[in-house]
Design an enzyme around this catalytic site. Structure first.
Site: not given
Length: 170
Positions: A124, A122, A31-33, A23
């Site tokens: 997810g 993007s 999520g991935v982050d 973000n």
């Protein structure tokens, strides 16, 4: 160079860099982050905090990319990029998503990296339709001025891997 498609945990891949679907604050999220921040450890958050803000609370505007060390990850580097939230495609989402791939590859080239793994940016919680996101990812890589010797599309599910394979024509 033919991109690889794998279904795997991005944080476990032995590549020079993994790309974080981040973000704009770069201070972690879901999520991935979130998975990348947990796997890399607290030094990643400190490195992200040290990046300058472009405006209040924004270290990486949508469509741009930044790079930090990978710390406890197998990957030496994390390329953070911010994909667009899907609003139906009429707010410049395709161009912004394509820019994520181009900007990430430009940073990889500047760093002299030989291998990079991308998640489904993007696709997810940002709601981008998976088939369209995969098509933009593949097209952006094919149109890029430079790609590393090894490029991996890391899917979070067999269905996402299928979208990548369809986009690659394999």
């Amino acid at each position: 160079m033919t991109p690889e498609v794998v279904v795997a945990d991005l944080t476990t891949l032995a590549v020079d860099a993994i790309v974080n679907a981040a973000n704009e604050s770069l201070l972690g999220g879901g999520g991935v982050d979130g998975a990348i921040h947990r796997a890399a450890g607290p030094a990643l958050l400190a490195a992200c905090r040290a990046l300058p803000e472009t405006r209040a609370g924004v270290r990486c505007p949508t469509g741009e990319a930044r790079i930090t060390p990978g710390f406890r990850l197998p990957a030496a580097w994390v390329i953070h990029t911010v994909g667009p939230v899907w609003h139906g495609g009429g707010r410049g989402e395709p161009a912004l998503l394509g820019a994520c791939y181009r900007q990430s590859l430009a940073l990889a080239r500047e760093q002299g990296l030989a291998s990079v793994a991308f998640p489904a940016i993007s696709a997810g919680v940002y709601g981008y339709p998976a088939n369209l996101a995969a098509r933009i990812a593949v097209d952006s890589v094919r149109e890029a001025a430079w790609v590393p010797a090894r490029l991996v599309f890391c899917a979070f599910s067999p269905a996402m891997a299928g979208h990548y394979r369809d986009a690659l024509g394999s």
